[in-house]
Scaffold this motif. Structure first.
Motif, mmCIF file in Angstrom:
data_model
loop_
_atom_site.group_PDB
_atom_site.id
_atom_site.type_symbol
_atom_site.label_atom_id
_atom_site.label_comp_id
_atom_site.label_asym_id
_atom_site.label_seq_id
_atom_site.Cartn_x
_atom_site.Cartn_y
_atom_site.Cartn_z
ATOM 1 N N LYS A 55 1.497 -6.570 -11.675
ATOM 2 C CA LYS A 55 2.500 -7.315 -11.048
ATOM 3 C C LYS A 55 3.763 -6.533 -11.116
ATOM 4 N N SER A 56 4.553 -6.005 -10.264
ATOM 5 C CA SER A 56 5.688 -5.167 -10.597
ATOM 6 C C SER A 56 6.522 -5.084 -9.372
ATOM 7 N N ASN A 57 7.755 -5.014 -9.630
ATOM 8 C CA ASN A 57 8.526 -4.734 -8.469
ATOM 9 C C ASN A 57 8.683 -3.487 -8.084
ATOM 10 N N VAL A 58 8.170 -2.304 -8.734
ATOM 11 C CA VAL A 58 8.295 -0.877 -8.486
ATOM 12 C C VAL A 58 6.848 -0.545 -7.745
ATOM 13 N N ARG A 59 6.848 0.123 -6.655
ATOM 14 C CA ARG A 59 5.857 0.716 -6.191
ATOM 15 C C ARG A 59 5.544 2.064 -6.674
ATOM 16 N N TYR A 60 4.456 2.453 -7.107
ATOM 17 C CA TYR A 60 3.987 3.795 -7.826
ATOM 18 C C TYR A 60 2.990 4.548 -6.965
ATOM 19 N N PRO A 61 3.659 5.775 -6.766
ATOM 20 C CA PRO A 61 2.549 6.726 -5.924
ATOM 21 C C PRO A 61 1.272 6.759 -6.826
ATOM 22 N N LEU A 62 0.213 7.181 -5.998
ATOM 23 C CA LEU A 62 -1.045 7.024 -7.059
ATOM 24 C C LEU A 62 -1.320 8.499 -6.920
ATOM 25 N N ASN A 63 -1.089 9.354 -6.165
ATOM 26 C CA ASN A 63 -1.221 10.697 -6.249
ATOM 27 C C ASN A 63 -0.001 11.443 -6.734
ATOM 28 N N CYS A 64 0.103 12.003 -7.989
ATOM 29 C CA CYS A 64 1.216 12.246 -8.687
ATOM 30 C C CYS A 64 1.028 14.081 -9.019
ATOM 31 N N ILE A 65 -0.092 14.336 -8.425
ATOM 32 C CA ILE A 65 -0.429 15.770 -8.788
ATOM 33 C C ILE A 65 0.524 16.848 -8.190
#
Length: 300
Positions: free
Chosen positions: A255-265
């Motif tokens: 639960k977060s108000n920030v979206r994170y990229p899954l592929n950070c490579i």
């Protein structure tokens, strides 16, 4: 070489200053946000004129993703507009600028590592503001180096590394996402590369532009947390945590108000070809960071 190091009191700036200071060929002017008005072009220009550097290394950034998400004005003022003012201030004297950016300018949907020419598509305010900073810098001055890094890790300050250690020391079970992939980039790794690049015999042939700066290989955040736990248990630092369990979960459950990229490579082949020394695997530099961290806390 006279270097103006901006943000010397931050996580990256602290280690960069410590590393650069070991070399007599560098005349370093360390600076913090208190030395000028971050939001005023004239103040920045006047400060730059007074220092008269041969090169500027900018470590100033708003990097707290949650703060950026809730305070857009702060994110864009620091990560975008300040970079614009700095670039404008450098034009007359043709001062090169080294600037650090992030994997968050990408959406993380690509199935292979990102290269420098991939189209940006940030999915959070931090990434958007950093992308604008990149655009301002590259459009205003031709004398720029943008180094994109991922998962910044340091021996001091707050990072994924320090948060995992704090969770381990609670001796309780905790969760870590297993669908975010990337490479931890330590401040010591960055400092080593920057120090080498800006030496006169190297920088004269090092092309301006954007580079990805990550070590070789990648790992999930979950496996990285396990790596830290196994290392602490192996050497019995801070006690015995053999009973600590780390459970893998997916990002969508957080639960977060920030979206994170899954592929950070990030693919760093462009840097590897230009850099004179061999760049090692992420775990080599990460282990060095663990050792430095333990020195700080009296375990070495």
């Amino acid at each position: 070489m006279k270097i103006l190091l901006l943000g010397v009191n931050g996580k990256l700036g602290t280690d960069l200053y410590s590393h650069l200071s070991q070399f007599v060929e560098f005349d370093i002017t360390p600076s913090t946000r208190k030395d000028f008005n971050l939001y005023d072009y004239k103040s920045i220009k006047e400060f730059l004129n007074n220092v008269c550097p041969d090169i500027v290394i900018n470590c100033i950034a708003a990097t707290n993703l949650y703060e950026c998400e809730s305070n857009n004005e702060l994110a864009f003022s620091v990560n975008a507009n300040f970079v614009k003012y700095l670039a404008r201030a450098s034009i007359k004297d043709e001062i090169p600028i080294i600037h650090f950016s992030t994997e968050h300018i990408f959406d993380g949907n690509k199935l292979t590592p990102y290269i420098e020419t991939d189209s940006p598509n940030p999915i959070n305010i931090y990434g958007i503001s950093k992308l604008y900073g990149e655009k301002f810098l590259s459009e205003i001055t031709p004398k720029f180096y943008i180094f994109r890094i991922s998962w910044l890790t340091c021996k001091n300050g707050t990072s994924f590394f320090s948060r995992i250690i704090e969770n381990i020391k609670k001796n309780e079970e905790f969760n870590v996402v297993n669908d975010q992939l990337g490479a931890p980039v330590t401040t010591l790794f960055i400092a080593e590369i920057i120090t080498k690049i800006i030496r006169k015999d190297i920088i004269s042939s090092f092309d301006y532009g954007t580079y990805h700066m990550t070590p070789m290989g990648y790992i999930s955040r979950y496996l990285l947390a396990k790596f830290i736990l196994n290392r602490l248990n192996r050497d019995k630092f801070f006690g015995n945590y053999s009973k600590v369990k780390i459970q893998p979960i997916t990002t969508e459950l957080i639960k977060s108000n920030v979206r994170y990229p899954l592929n950070c490579i990030l693919n760093s082949n462009k840097l590897i070809k230009a850099y004179p020394d061999k760049i090692k695997s992420w775990d080599y530099y990460f282990n060095l960071n663990i050792e430095e961290y333990l020195k700080v806390y009296g375990k070495y």
